[in-house]
Design a protein around this motif. Structure first.
Motif, PDB file in Angstrom:
ATOM      1  N   ASP A   2       0.882  -1.166   0.000  1.00 22.14           N
ATOM      2  CA  ASP A   2       0.000   0.000   0.000  1.00 22.14           C
ATOM      3  C   ASP A   2       0.919   1.216   0.000  1.00 22.14           C
ATOM      4  O   ASP A   2       1.470   1.581   1.041  1.00 22.14           O
ATOM      5  N   ASP A   3       1.107   1.805  -1.187  1.00 18.79           N
ATOM      6  CA  ASP A   3       2.100   2.881  -1.274  1.00 18.79           C
ATOM      7  C   ASP A   3       1.510   4.251  -0.965  1.00 18.79           C
ATOM      8  O   ASP A   3       2.189   5.266  -1.106  1.00 18.79           O
ATOM      9  N   GLN A   4       0.244   4.289  -0.565  1.00 20.54           N
ATOM     10  CA  GLN A   4      -0.332   5.566  -0.128  1.00 20.54           C
ATOM     11  C   GLN A   4      -0.075   5.753   1.368  1.00 20.54           C
ATOM     12  O   GLN A   4       0.275   6.824   1.825  1.00 20.54           O
ATOM     13  N   ASN A   5      -0.249   4.649   2.129  1.00 19.50           N
ATOM     14  CA  ASN A   5      -0.079   4.735   3.591  1.00 19.50           C
ATOM     15  C   ASN A   5       1.179   4.042   4.085  1.00 19.50           C
ATOM     16  O   ASN A   5       1.416   3.963   5.279  1.00 19.50           O
ATOM     17  N   HIS A   6       1.948   3.480   3.161  1.00 16.82           N
ATOM     18  CA  HIS A   6       3.202   2.786   3.492  1.00 16.82           C
ATOM     19  C   HIS A   6       2.988   1.566   4.392  1.00 16.82           C
ATOM     20  O   HIS A   6       3.573   1.469   5.472  1.00 16.82           O
ATOM     21  N   TYR A   7       2.126   0.685   3.944  1.00 18.26           N
ATOM     22  CA  TYR A   7       1.879  -0.561   4.656  1.00 18.26           C
ATOM     23  C   TYR A   7       2.159  -1.759   3.769  1.00 18.26           C
ATOM     24  O   TYR A   7       2.010  -1.675   2.550  1.00 18.26           O
ATOM     25  N   ARG A  16       0.690  -5.713   3.572  1.00 16.36           N
ATOM     26  CA  ARG A  16      -0.247  -6.670   4.144  1.00 16.36           C
ATOM     27  C   ARG A  16       0.092  -8.016   3.544  1.00 16.36           C
ATOM     28  O   ARG A  16       0.185  -8.146   2.326  1.00 16.36           O
ATOM     29  N   SER A  70       4.989   9.127  12.990  1.00 14.75           N
ATOM     30  CA  SER A  70       4.761   8.696  11.609  1.00 14.75           C
ATOM     31  C   SER A  70       6.009   8.079  10.975  1.00 14.75           C
ATOM     32  O   SER A  70       5.914   7.368   9.986  1.00 14.75           O
ATOM     33  N   LYS A  97       0.827  -7.608   9.132  1.00 12.83           N
ATOM     34  CA  LYS A  97       0.748  -6.263   8.561  1.00 12.83           C
ATOM     35  C   LYS A  97       1.969  -5.499   9.046  1.00 12.83           C
ATOM     36  O   LYS A  97       2.301  -5.547  10.226  1.00 12.83           O
ATOM     37  N   LYS A 126       3.862  -1.784   9.137  1.00 13.47           N
ATOM     38  CA  LYS A 126       3.930  -0.344   8.879  1.00 13.47           C
ATOM     39  C   LYS A 126       5.394  -0.082   8.521  1.00 13.47           C
ATOM     40  O   LYS A 126       6.300  -0.372   9.307  1.00 13.47           O
ATOM     41  N   GLN A 157       8.080   7.306  -2.075  1.00 16.60           N
ATOM     42  CA  GLN A 157       7.582   6.034  -2.583  1.00 16.60           C
ATOM     43  C   GLN A 157       8.707   5.146  -3.114  1.00 16.60           C
ATOM     44  O   GLN A 157       8.520   4.379  -4.044  1.00 16.60           O
ATOM     45  N   TYR A 169      10.934   2.093  -1.913  1.00 20.79           N
ATOM     46  CA  TYR A 169      10.782   1.114  -0.828  1.00 20.79           C
ATOM     47  C   TYR A 169      11.960   0.166  -0.732  1.00 20.79           C
ATOM     48  O   TYR A 169      12.411  -0.385  -1.730  1.00 20.79           O
TER      49      TYR A 169
END
Ligand SMILES: [Zn+2]
Length: 998
Positions: A36-41, A43, A95, A145, A147, A161, A163
């Motif tokens: 999830d590259d919007q919230n940096h998660y 899963r 954050s 999950k 973070k 973005q 990673y």
């Protein structure tokens, strides 16, 4: 073990040998993960098969949950970073932090009980539903999950973005013959993991380029990468000219997702890196032995195209040479990705390595080769990096040095790269850079043994000792064995231990058995201790009768290793040609016989391949002074040539209130690495008094094996003008011995030392003057932590002063002093609204035990730290004896001296003071406030004001409040005189403090 149970009747002896047999566990992973590259998660869902090959029954498994290292300031990672002065995780915003959660471990559909390790939340203990017997396997599943933390902290992270997905999934700790090796994640200190297979599926937006461990199974993704590679190759010219900002912008993430799959066997970790900006280069390398072809990939952000354009060459050459020297690369692909995160360096993972921002192509090549090389030393030979870091980093450094020497023979651009070609670093290659670093840190006595736990290393030793010294030590071994035998040994070690967990004793056994040599001098002395090497040519004897020359070499160091002796002859057109090299096997003393008698020179290790601390005793020449080398002078500073006696020179300028402007020159031998005997000779010409003045310093540094760290015996000489009369001058001689207590190799924040200093002084005022004989004994104790500093000093002093001339009867003919002083300083850094500020408390007490006269009480007083109170000439004063005027305001913050004036005379026989200085939040660190309080007899005083610290050398103090003084009010009409400044320039003393740097 099954066999033992079945054939239990077989003798105990057989059981014993079975129990000693090497075994290792196996873990096979299947992981599905989405980004999830919007919230940096992340899963994910993980399924792992754990195979118990050990002879023991397991009831629980230790599982690493390393993303939790980034959870808060209580993790081992946070504490270690804080200790090393990196505080992002400790004080940074929520954050920026990261963690792993949503865990739910199950086996065969049933939930498993688990708990965090009581000490480390990045380790958990998983209770198995039923005991796992030897030979049995179990499959464990869990969702998870993650973070993703900020990439500024450590290895797992994102910058925007971009990673870096490393140490990201639940992973069993290694269980080996030593039991469980559960370890918290650390920055300084690497890893140890079980071998097995990985089947990893990653889902992420379509326009990401991914570099990962393993063979990519998804054809569409292979096509995507090949297309990217073609685009990069044809458009490299455009990339090179792209503007920096344009090249580092992130494109918008595609709304289409893609799922890509990687499979790999015989690895112990899986990492992946994703960036939408990456340009891609693709290549191929043929392995030297099997001739098998391996695909190479380079992925980098366009803004780094200039340094990365030839990256495929570096990856291919690294893969080729490591295969040649150790054994063929066993995997199908090798990738290097541009990390963009850290400030330099790189990090290795199986098949894929991440490289930090490199400042040049040369640096990039070294880092890529090093990280690619870890595929052998870490990836394939899976040693315990946390405990025996040298087995991967050091062996890798050796291969890296060899790579540079092979690919760029006689090329010194790698030392030029580091030092920008400055100074006279004469033809230093990559090996020599390590050699100089090791000899410098060991010369200071600040080195630790190679075999030191990663977390127990000082950060300097982690690099210099674990990487460089290990490289040097094995380079020495290679030199001694010869390349053929050395390569054979490395290949055998590789074949025996690939995809396994070799321990140091396994490596020693493998190399000793393949070479037939006893290598305890290396594996015990050089690896497990800080003992240093020093060999010397003791005697050269020519025997005309037998037409031979006998060279006797002696071991004068602390390690008994083999010694290389080189023989030279003068040839017609060239003098001193190397004609023969022989090795003396390890011994206290050996004599080597060379045929012939007309040798011009013998040297020990002329190519500097032995990490010897002292090389000046390595030579014999056929001339008048056979053990001396010709002199060579160079400007400013440089390195010491092996076959020269180097000195350096520089012009100097200076000044003080009596000599006015001074100019002259300094000659010294403070080159690198440091020589045991050091000198600085700095004569100057005084334009104020029109005569020579100056200073000199001589010292000898010695390195005992135990009890003391590097210690120094020396002498300081000063000769300058003094007083008002034109002829007035002073000469001071101060012999000293500084013993640094404690054993070498301890990385402790505390240190202590004893300083014994003598002093002879002659002050000549023309008409009169005095001589002074004295000295002191001082003990220092220091604690140096990130936010706390403690210094304690206690000192006994003696001095006797005799009047030279009896014309002036108000000076007493003989005065003496006998006193004790002690000072304690505690400094700590506090945090107020995210601003860090230092506060310091200094407490002082001094007693005069015996003063024979009033004058001695005055001369040998505490309190002012004025020039004339510096009786042993320890500091530099611009106006040492100025009763008034600007220079009289110079003070040292010692001897209970207030920051500003506290009494007309500021001189006390006995004195106790407390001084507080603090920087303030919201105000620049340049400024601070102070309070000084003191009592002397029945007098007491309190001062307060504002201070200004311009670096460690200059500080200025302005008084604002004063109470209880003889000067009972601030004399604002003379305010300029009330301002004090302190100039700390005693560099001799501060060089001792260099220890704090390490
Ligand atoms: Zn490394």
């Amino acid at each position: 073990m099954k066999k033992i149970i079945v054939f239990s009747a077989i003798s105990l002896c057989a059981t014993f040998s079975m129990a000693q047999k090497y075994w290792q566990q196996e873990v096979n992973y299947k992981i599905n993960v989405s980004l999830d590259d919007q919230n940096h998660y992340l899963r994910g869902f993980e399924s792992m098969e754990y195979v118990n090959n050990s002879p023991n029954v397991l009831e629980k498994l230790y599982i690493h949950l390393w993303p939790n290292a980034y959870r808060n300031r209580n993790s081992a990672l946070a504490k270690q970073l804080y200790k090393n002065g990196q505080t992002e995780l400790f004080f940074g915003p929520e954050s920026d932090r990261g963690w792993i959660d949503s865990l739910n471990f199950k086996s065969e559909g049933a939930m498993l009980k688990w708990d965090y390790d009581p000490e480390h939340m990045d380790i958990c203990i998983l209770q198995l539903a039923k005991p796992l017997r030897p030979g049995e396997r179990i499959t464990i599943e869990t969702p998870f999950k993650v973070k993703i933390p900020s990439g500024e902290i450590s290895r797992l992270g994102h910058v925007g973005q971009s990673y870096q997905i490393t140490q990201w999934y639940p992973k069993p700790a290694v269980y080996d013959k030593n039991g469980w090796n559960q370890i918290p994640y650390l920055n300084q200190g690497e890893f140890y993991s079980e071998y097995g297979s990985f089947d990893v599926t990653i889902t992420l937006p379509e326009n990401y380029v991914v570099g990962a461990t393993g063979d990519l199974q998804t054809q569409s993704e292979l096509d995507f990468l090949s297309k990217k590679a073609k685009e990069t190759e044809s458009g490299i010219g455009d990339l090179l000219t792209l503007s920096k900002t344009k090249a580092s912008e992130f494109p918008t993430s595609s709304t289409n997702m893609k799922t890509i799959r990687y499979i790999q066997n015989n690895v112990h970790d899986f990492a992946w890196f994703a960036d939408k900006r990456y340009a891609v280069l693709k290549g191929e390398v043929e392995l030297p032995q099997s001739k098998r072809k391996v695909t190479s990939w380079a992925m980098f952000v366009p803004s780094n195209a200039k340094t990365w354009q030839h990256a495929i060459e570096y990856i291919n050459d690294g893969t080729y040479y490591y295969s040649l020297w150790n054994g063929d690369y066993p995997y199908n692909q090798v990738t290097a990705v541009d990390g963009t995160i850290s400030a330099g360096g790189g990090m290795e993972y199986p098949n894929v390595t991440v490289i930090g921002n490199a400042s040049s192509k040369e640096e990039l090549e070294v880092v890529i080769v090093h990280e690619v090389g870890h595929n052998w030393f870490y990836g394939i030979l899976g040693s315990n990096e946390r405990v025996h870091g040298w087995m991967d980093e050091g062996m890798n450094t050796l291969n890296e040095m060899r790579y540079i020497q092979t690919k760029y023979p006689n090329n010194t651009r790698f030392s030029d790269m580091v030092l920008n070609g400055k100074f006279h670093l004469n033809d230093l290659d990559h090996h020599d850079m390590g050699d100089i670093s090791y000899r410098a840190i060991a010369g200071f006595g600040l080195d630790q043994p190679i075999e030191t736990h990663s977390a127990a290393f000082t950060s300097a030793n982690y690099g210099i000792i674990m990487y460089q010294k290990t490289g040097l030590v094995f380079f020495y071994l290679k030199d001694y064995l010869g390349e053929e035998l050395f390569d054979k040994a490395m290949h055998e070690y590789y074949e025996q231990w690939k995809f396994k967990h070799p321990q140091p004793e396994d490596m020693k056994k493998a190399i000793e058995s393949s070479t037939g040599k006893n290598l305890s001098w290396l594996f015990t002395d050089l690896i497990q201790t800080t003992r240093h090497i020093d060999y010397k040519i003791q005697r050269v004897k020519k025997d005309k009768l037998t037409n031979t020359t006998q060279v006797t070499v002696k071991n004068v160091g602390q390690v008994q290793g083999p010694i290389e002796v080189n023989a030279f002859m003068d040839k017609k057109d060239r003098d001193s040609m190397l004609v023969e090299t022989k090795w003396a096997e390890p011994a206290k003393k050996s004599t080597l016989t060379f045929n012939g008698t007309d040798y011009s020179r013998f040297s020990i290790d002329v190519s500097k391949d032995i990490p010897e601390l002292k090389r000046s005793n390595n030579h014999w020449n056929k001339k008048l002074f056979p053990y001396c080398e010709p002199m060579k002078g160079e400007f400013l500073i440089g390195d010491h040539d092996i076959n020269k006696t180097n000195f350096f020179w520089t012009p100097t300028i200076g000044g003080n209130a009596y000599d006015g402007f001074m100019f002259g020159g300094a000659i010294h031998n403070l080159g690198i690495p440091f020589k045991p005997f050091q000198f600085v000779f700095a004569p100057q010409f005084s334009t104020g008094r029109l005569r020579p003045v100056g200073m000199a310093e001589f010292s000898y540094t010695f390195l005992p094996a135990t009890r003391f760290k590097s210690s120094k015996l020396g002498m300081s000489i000063r000769h300058f003008g003094t007083g008002d009369s034109k002829d007035a001058q002073l000469v001071s001689l101060a012999p000293y011995l500084k013993l640094n207590l404690g054993n070498r190799g301890e990385a402790s924040p505390t240190s202590h030392d004893v300083l014994i200093q003598g002093s002879f002084r002659k002050d000549d005022y023309g008409m009169n003057g005095f001589t002074q004989l004295g000295g002191f004994l001082q003990y220092n104790y220091n604690v140096n932590l990130t936010d706390h500093r403690f210094d304690w000093k206690v000192r006994y002093e003696y001095a006797n002063r005799n009047r030279v001339d009896d014309l002036i009867d108000y000076i007493e003919p003989s005065v003496s002093m006998n006193r004790v002083q002690t000072e304690m300083k505690y400094k700590w850094r506090y945090l107020r609204n995210k601003q860090k500020r230092w506060m310091e408390v200094r407490a002082f007490t001094g007693w005069n035990l015996a003063t024979n006269t009033d004058q001695s009480a005055f001369l040998y007083s505490f309190g002012g730290a004025m020039g004339d109170q510096d009786i042993y000439m320890e500091e530099y004063y611009f106006g040492r004896f100025q009763p008034n005027g600007f220079w009289s305001n110079q003070r040292m913050n010692n001897m209970g001296g207030f920051n500003t004036a506290n009494d007309q005379n500021e001189r006390f026989e006995n004195l106790s003071t407390v001084s507080i200085y603090s920087e303030l939040p919201y105000i620049p660190k340049l400024f601070g406030v102070f309070v000084d309080a003191g009592i002397a007899g029945n007098k007491s005083a309190l001062n307060a004001g504002v201070g200004m610290k311009l670096g460690p050398v200059l500080s200025v103090y302005f008084p604002l409040y004063r109470a209880g003084n003889a000067l009972d009010a601030l004399q604002f009409n003379q305010y300029g005189r009330e301002i004090r400044f302190s100039l700390k320039m005693n560099l001799v003393n501060s060089s001792f403090r260099l220890g704090n740097l390490f």
